[in-house]
Design an enzyme around this catalytic site. Structure first.
Site, PDB file in Angstrom:
ATOM      1  N   LYS A   1      40.856  48.503  29.830  1.00 26.35           N
ATOM      2  CA  LYS A   1      41.301  47.220  30.371  1.00 26.35           C
ATOM      3  C   LYS A   1      40.339  46.166  29.835  1.00 26.35           C
ATOM      4  O   LYS A   1      39.203  46.475  29.513  1.00 26.35           O
ATOM      5  CB  LYS A   1      41.269  47.240  31.898  1.00 26.35           C
ATOM      6  CG  LYS A   1      42.355  48.123  32.490  1.00 26.35           C
ATOM      7  CD  LYS A   1      42.467  47.873  33.974  1.00 26.35           C
ATOM      8  CE  LYS A   1      43.283  48.954  34.648  1.00 26.35           C
ATOM      9  NZ  LYS A   1      43.232  48.826  36.111  1.00 26.35           N
TER      10      LYS A   1
ATOM     11  N   HIS B   1      36.592  41.070  30.997  1.00 27.67           N
ATOM     12  CA  HIS B   1      36.808  39.626  31.034  1.00 27.67           C
ATOM     13  C   HIS B   1      35.828  38.911  31.956  1.00 27.67           C
ATOM     14  O   HIS B   1      34.915  39.515  32.518  1.00 27.67           O
ATOM     15  CB  HIS B   1      38.248  39.316  31.437  1.00 27.67           C
ATOM     16  CG  HIS B   1      38.646  39.948  32.749  1.00 27.67           C
ATOM     17  ND1 HIS B   1      38.136  39.526  33.936  1.00 27.67           N
ATOM     18  CD2 HIS B   1      39.477  40.978  33.018  1.00 27.67           C
ATOM     19  CE1 HIS B   1      38.637  40.262  34.915  1.00 27.67           C
ATOM     20  NE2 HIS B   1      39.456  41.162  34.377  1.00 27.67           N
TER      21      HIS B   1
ATOM     22  N   HIS C   1      34.289  40.159  35.136  1.00 32.82           N
ATOM     23  CA  HIS C   1      33.218  41.162  35.139  1.00 32.82           C
ATOM     24  C   HIS C   1      31.837  40.555  34.957  1.00 32.82           C
ATOM     25  O   HIS C   1      30.842  41.255  35.033  1.00 32.82           O
ATOM     26  CB  HIS C   1      33.449  42.192  34.033  1.00 32.82           C
ATOM     27  CG  HIS C   1      34.706  42.974  34.211  1.00 32.82           C
ATOM     28  ND1 HIS C   1      35.817  42.776  33.440  1.00 32.82           N
ATOM     29  CD2 HIS C   1      35.036  43.928  35.107  1.00 32.82           C
ATOM     30  CE1 HIS C   1      36.782  43.582  33.826  1.00 32.82           C
ATOM     31  NE2 HIS C   1      36.337  44.296  34.850  1.00 32.82           N
TER      32      HIS C   1
HETATM   33  N1  ARG Z   1      35.551  50.287  37.943  1.00 29.43           N
HETATM   34  C1  ARG Z   1      35.620  49.509  39.139  1.00 29.43           C
HETATM   35  C2  ARG Z   1      36.370  48.218  38.873  1.00 29.43           C
HETATM   36  O1  ARG Z   1      36.377  47.720  37.763  1.00 29.43           O
HETATM   37  C3  ARG Z   1      34.279  49.178  39.698  1.00 29.43           C
HETATM   38  C4  ARG Z   1      33.442  50.351  40.073  1.00 29.43           C
HETATM   39  C5  ARG Z   1      32.381  50.003  41.057  1.00 29.43           C
HETATM   40  N2  ARG Z   1      31.529  51.114  41.388  1.00 29.43           N
HETATM   41  C6  ARG Z   1      31.885  52.111  42.195  1.00 29.43           C
HETATM   42  N3  ARG Z   1      31.035  53.091  42.365  1.00 29.43           N
HETATM   43  N4  ARG Z   1      33.031  52.136  42.830  1.00 29.43           N
HETATM   44  O2  ARG Z   1      36.954  47.674  39.780  1.00 29.43           O
END
Ligand code: ARG
Length: 470
Positions: free
Chosen positions: A34, A37, A40
């Site tokens: 994905k 952007h 983040h």
């Molecule tokens: N990959 C997730 C996102 O982009 C964030 C992960 C955050 N860390 C976790 N341990 N859940 O929304």
């Protein structure tokens, strides 16, 4: 104040509060394939700044990129790739091509709902170790990581671990077993959930009807693994506030499971980001990539350098530090929990309270000290009388340790950013009103050199704490 700044064995503002303790930071953690952007930016720079603040306070810090490298989106990507993609196109277009495939999948799935079923089937195959799907999956991750690392390099960020969600696949069954043993699981329409109604929260989903695991399941397994591996004193998760419920839920589940370290888990949420007032939407491709945002800023600085300082030797390096710094500073000036509308024009404007202004002030202290030399002694200052701009500046410098510990305690890098602005304003006032090299007396000259050195030291450290280069 000056003595504390210049002659301590350890950097002024740092402490040993966290000595012997370990803090984990789970941040950035993009979802593979994905787009990476503007949304983040928050988790990436807030997370990194919090890590630096803790390191400054003596904590042993570990940065973890919990990559979103598992889940149904891979089924979608695999389907899209087989239907509309090609190896050449992906090799050439890299992550952009992956994102384009992902976006196309959603557009086509609007018309043809069977695509979603196909995607689920491909993901299930992947979960069962289908060799072809596994190879594709690995390749998608590799391509995405290559891209992320370019952005991290611009920000000076390195992670200690890239163990993403997939890493916990074989660690989840044991946790599900414990949940079962403790009678915490209930069946709900075939799915396994933990009822949290007693705590005024919707249930935490552990297993889908088909037995596959979910985001919270992976987080629980990851927390247990991290405790076993790092014996952390705190584990900090930085995500958008949209995930606050998710964290509250699984933190509670960890507590109910009987893990006595549940209170060492900390969620640090931040507000949403919109661009020029418009919401971001990955699925339609209405996003500004972090990479493009940084490029715009770097280009703008490059043009300014060409105009004003053509002979500069390290043009590229300066353009990068100033351009990226402008964006980071702009973002970290806001309290993290506030929703922010990212005004591109403001972020790229270098006047007033901005990153370039802070870097300029730091550079100014360096060039003054280059001329006057450093190392004036306290003895040499004897007899000098402080005037108001000096007094104000020293008062501000004296607050650095307090601000640093406040920023850490509240998980709020913007406290440091605002502090930087105060130091810069005070310093520039001082600089305009008090001649340094040509001070009225030798004692005053020595004093002002020492003050400038102290500012140089504090500003340098403060800028690094918010992920800016000097
Ligand atoms: N990959 C997730 C996102 O982009 C964030 C992960 C955050 N860390 C976790 N341990 N859940 O929304």
């Amino acid at each position: 104040v000056i003595a504390r700044t210049l002659h301590a064995d350890v950097p002024y503002g740092s402490s040993a509060d966290g000595a012997g303790k370990t803090a984990l930071f789970d941040y950035s953690s993009p979802n593979v394939a994905k787009p990476f952007h503007i949304g983040h930016l928050g988790t990436t720079v807030i997370g990194h700044s919090l890590k630096k603040l803790h390191a400054f306070a003596g904590w042993h810090c570990i940065g973890i990129n919990h990559l979103g490298d598992w889940g149904t989106q891979f089924g979608k990507l695999i389907v899209a790739y087989r239907k509309w993609g090609s190896r050449e196109a992906v090799e050439k277009g890299e992550i952009d091509e992956l994102v384009a495939l992902y976006v196309r999948f959603h557009a086509e799935a609007e018309k043809d709902h069977t695509l979603e079923d196909e995607a689920r089937a491909e993901f299930t195959k992947l979960e069962h170790g289908d060799a072809e799907n596994l190879a594709l999956w690995k390749w998608f991750i590799e391509i995405s990581l290559r891209e992320y690392k370019k952005t991290y390099a611009l920000l000076g960020i390195e992670f200690d671990s890239y163990n993403g969600e997939s890493f916990y696949t074989d660690k989840m069954p044991r946790q599900v077993e414990i949940l079962r043993e403790k009678n915490l699981l209930t069946l709900d329409d075939g799915a396994s959930i933990v009822d949290l109604s007693k705590y005024n929260m919707p249930p935490c989903l552990i297993l889908k009807r088909d037995g596959s695991t979910l985001y919270p399941t992976r987080d629980i397994a990851a927390a247990v693994y991290r405790m076993d591996t790092y014996h952390f004193d705190k584990c900090v998760y930085v995500t958008s506030a949209g995930q606050s419920l998710h964290f509250a839920q699984w933190f509670k589940v960890v507590e109910l499971m009987g893990y006595d370290w549940y209170d060492k888990l900390v969620h640090v949420p931040y507000g949403t980001v919109s661009i020029n007032g418009e919401k971001l939407a990955t699925r339609t491709g209405n996003v500004i990539l972090l990479r493009d945002l940084f490029s715009m800023a770097i280009e703008k600085v490059t043009a300014l350098i060409e105009q004003k300082n053509q002979k500069l030797e390290n043009k590229d390096e300066v353009a990068e530090a100033v351009g990226v710094g402008a964006i980071v500073y702009y973002y970290l000036s806001n309290s993290r929990i506030k929703d922010i509308s990212f005004m591109l024009e403001d972020a790229l404007s270098f006047d007033g309270n901005t990153g370039p202004y802070a870097q300029y002030t730091y550079a100014r202290t360096c060039s003054i000290l280059e001329k006057t030399g450093r190392g004036a002694s306290a003895e040499e200052c004897r007899g000098a009388v402080l005037s108001e701009p000096e007094r104000a500046l020293l008062r501000t410098l004296s607050m650095f340790p307090e601000r640093v510990s406040l920023a850490l305690g509240e998980y709020e890098p913007s406290i440091v950013t605002r502090y930087i602005y105060e130091v810069c304003s005070d310093f520039n006032k001082f600089y305009h009103e008090c001649p340094i090299a040509n001070a009225e007396t030798e004692a005053l000259r020595a004093l002002r050199i020492r003050i400038t050195e102290a500012v140089n030291d504090v500003l340098g450290n403060a800028l690094h704490l918010i992920c800016m280069r000097t």
